[in-house]
Design an enzyme around this catalytic site. Structure first.
Site, PDB file in Angstrom:
ATOM      1  N   HIS A 163      -6.957  -5.635 -17.087  1.00 21.58           N
ATOM      2  CA  HIS A 163      -7.995  -4.744 -15.451  1.00 21.58           C
ATOM      3  C   HIS A 163      -7.422  -4.703 -13.710  1.00 21.58           C
ATOM      4  CE1 HIS A 163     -11.467  -3.876 -18.324  1.00 21.58           C
ATOM      5  NE2 HIS A 163     -11.421  -6.025 -18.506  1.00 21.58           N
ATOM      6  N   SER A 172      13.750   5.584   3.223  1.00 27.83           N
ATOM      7  CA  SER A 172      13.101   6.395   4.408  1.00 27.83           C
ATOM      8  C   SER A 172      13.787   7.547   4.989  1.00 27.83           C
ATOM      9  CB  SER A 172      11.391   5.981   4.640  1.00 27.83           C
ATOM     10  OG  SER A 172      11.271   7.370   5.542  1.00 27.83           O
ATOM     11  N   LYS A 230      11.674   1.506   5.086  1.00 30.89           N
ATOM     12  CA  LYS A 230      11.351   1.176   3.431  1.00 30.89           C
ATOM     13  C   LYS A 230      12.475   0.938   3.090  1.00 30.89           C
ATOM     14  CE  LYS A 230       7.927   2.769   2.375  1.00 30.89           C
ATOM     15  NZ  LYS A 230       7.203   4.607   1.895  1.00 30.89           N
ATOM     16  N   GLU A 262       9.828   5.306 -10.266  1.00 26.92           N
ATOM     17  CA  GLU A 262       9.014   6.249 -10.125  1.00 26.92           C
ATOM     18  C   GLU A 262       9.577   7.479 -10.016  1.00 26.92           C
ATOM     19  OE1 GLU A 262       7.310   6.633  -5.605  1.00 26.92           O
ATOM     20  OE2 GLU A 262       8.406   5.014  -5.762  1.00 26.92           O
TER      21      GLU A 262
END
Ligand code: ARG
Length: 462
Positions: free
Chosen positions: A156, A277, A283, A290
């Site tokens: 979980h 970024s 970043k 992704e």
């Protein structure tokens, strides 16, 4: 260009229909296997006396020339051709004349395209298996360096019980091993030659299907001519195996994304495999992971397109089936791209064992071990579970951990506790004592990694 089938028609094809119908834009990539199939067919026609040996020889030489010129770029595909099969045949005839017109004897584009696609996908499957083995070897290599790196295992997405980074990675190793098995299964089932099925009903010519099957490396000819030309289940099976593989890869990608976040910081990607970024200078984004996660959806889409396209089609060939190629090619291309980018990203990542260990120290992942400690001293498991729950509640309230609680407090909850409880709930011990088969203990995981290395062909050159 006049159609080869123009005889029966009194009008030119509408230009829009011509474009709509044409598949050369996406089936040109099969030119090599198309030529190989034609060579096998020509040799068989010559051998059986359906055409003369001299014509067969001329055809073979002509096809060799076309292959050479397409490979070198001297010959360009005609975008107006209906498909790769028509293109090659027309080119052959323009080069060698009449013998070229004899090549299509006892053959239809229906068995031709079916044999091409199987030959083409067979090679693609081998390439994907090779890439999967490389990824698997990377998983094993990285895991081997971290067999004692304790990290929280999750259920979980809540910290649950201690595992090691190697144990966690090896889990993916087994998934990839099964993916290889699935791809090998697909290959086994699809490796039968439809060449000689003709349009659908075979032929009256004395063809030798065994001969062409053997020449093309198939395990034999398909048994039923209708089935041979109309079956695309191997495309669906392949897209399905690839979807499962992408599902696995998407789970590992998701974990990489999580692990790169400041909330976890379990790994740091190499600068060459991360992106920045345009506005937030701080970043460092895990774009590769992704994108792999995102592209998984494409491959599922390809599977769904194939299933839907084939649904309810009557036997035998229907033009709908021309739609098989873009879907299955997209699935294959996407998977190859993902595998070849993901493996070096994983290989070059820095594993931050200290952060994993620190995360493992919080979240009471040794609570089960605390309960097991009592159970091993004779307390029934359910009672031990309850006592441990109370201890955890106490720790949460006091903002402390099980390791930090003094023995006197332990004793308030159960007088079975002794000094040795601290050894029992020590994180390293909790991970390393889980020696049950398949568990995180170092020796066991090293054994798993050996087995995986054998499956992925460590040391072999692909
Ligand atoms: N381009 C076609 C395809 O990919 C080849 C087979 C054409 N057969 C036919 N009967 N029109 O499906």
């Amino acid at each position: 260009m006049a159609k080869m089938w123009a005889g029966r028609f009194s009008k030119e094809t509408d230009p829009g229909v011509n474009d709509f119908n044409s598949s050369i834009a996406f089936d040109a990539r099969m030119y090599r296997v198309d030529i190989r199939g034609s060579m096998a067919h020509a040799a068989m026609l010559g051998k059986t006396g359906i055409i003369s040996e001299a014509d067969a020889e001329t055809i073979t030489e002509g096809l060799k020339g076309i292959l050479h010129d397409l490979d070198s770029g001297a010959l360009a595909f005609d975008p107006n051709a209906e498909d790769i099969h028509m293109f090659v045949e027309a080119e052959l005839t323009s080069r060698i004349g009449d013998p070229g017109k004899r090549l299509h004897t006892a053959r239809s584009r229906n068995d031709q395209v079916a044999v091409d696609l199987r030959l083409y996908l067979r090679e693609e499957i081998d390439e994907i298996i090779g890439l999967l083995k490389t990824l698997g070897q990377t998983v094993v290599e990285v895991a081997r360096e971290h067999t004692s790196a304790v990290m929280p295992g999750y259920t979980h997405l809540q910290r649950a019980q201690p595992v090691t980074f190697a144990h966690h990675l090896a889990a993916y190793g087994w998934m990839f091993a099964r993916d290889i098995g699935r791809l090998e299964d697909v290959k086994k089932r699809m490796n039968y030659s439809p060449l000689g099925c003709g349009a659908l009903a075979g032929t009256t010519y004395p063809i030798d299907r065994q001969m062409t099957a053997e020449a093309l490396g198939f395990d034999g000819p398909t048994e039923n001519s209708l089935d041979g030309v109309s079956d695309r289940d191997y495309c669906i099976e392949l897209a399905s195996a690839l979807s499962i593989l992408m599902m696995h890869l998407s789970r590992l990608s998701e974990e990489v994304v999580l692990w790169c976040s400041w909330e976890f910081k379990f790994i740091e990607l190499d600068d060459a495999f991360a992106t920045g970024s345009s506005i937030m200078t701080q970043k460092k984004n895990p774009d590769v992971a992704e994108l792999v996660r995102g592209k998984t959806g494409r491959v599922y889409g390809d599977l769904m397109a194939l299933l839907s396209m084939m649904k309810s089609l009557p036997l035998a060939y229907n033009k709908d089936m021309q739609e098989d190629k873009e879907a299955v090619f997209d699935a294959v291309d996407t998977v190859k791209l993902c595998l070849s980018t993901f493996a070096p990203m994983l290989k070059t990542a820095t594993v931050l064992e200290g952060n994993m260990r620190a995360a493992a120290a919080k979240g009471f992942i040794n609570a089960t071990d605390c309960a097991d400690y009592l159970t091993k001293k004779g307390v029934p498991f359910r009672d031990a579970y309850k006592v441990t729950g109370q201890l955890v509640g106490y720790c949460v309230e006091k903002g402390t951990t099980l390791e930090e609680l003094p023995l006197s407090v332990y004793k308030q909850f159960s007088d079975v506790f002794e000094e040795d409880v601290y050894a029992a709930i020590d994180l390293n011990a909790c991970a390393m004592n889980r020696r049950s088969y398949g568990g995180p203990a170092e020796e066991g995981v090293k054994g798993q990694l050996e087995k995986l290395a054998a499956i992925f062909g460590e040391g072999e050159t692909e």
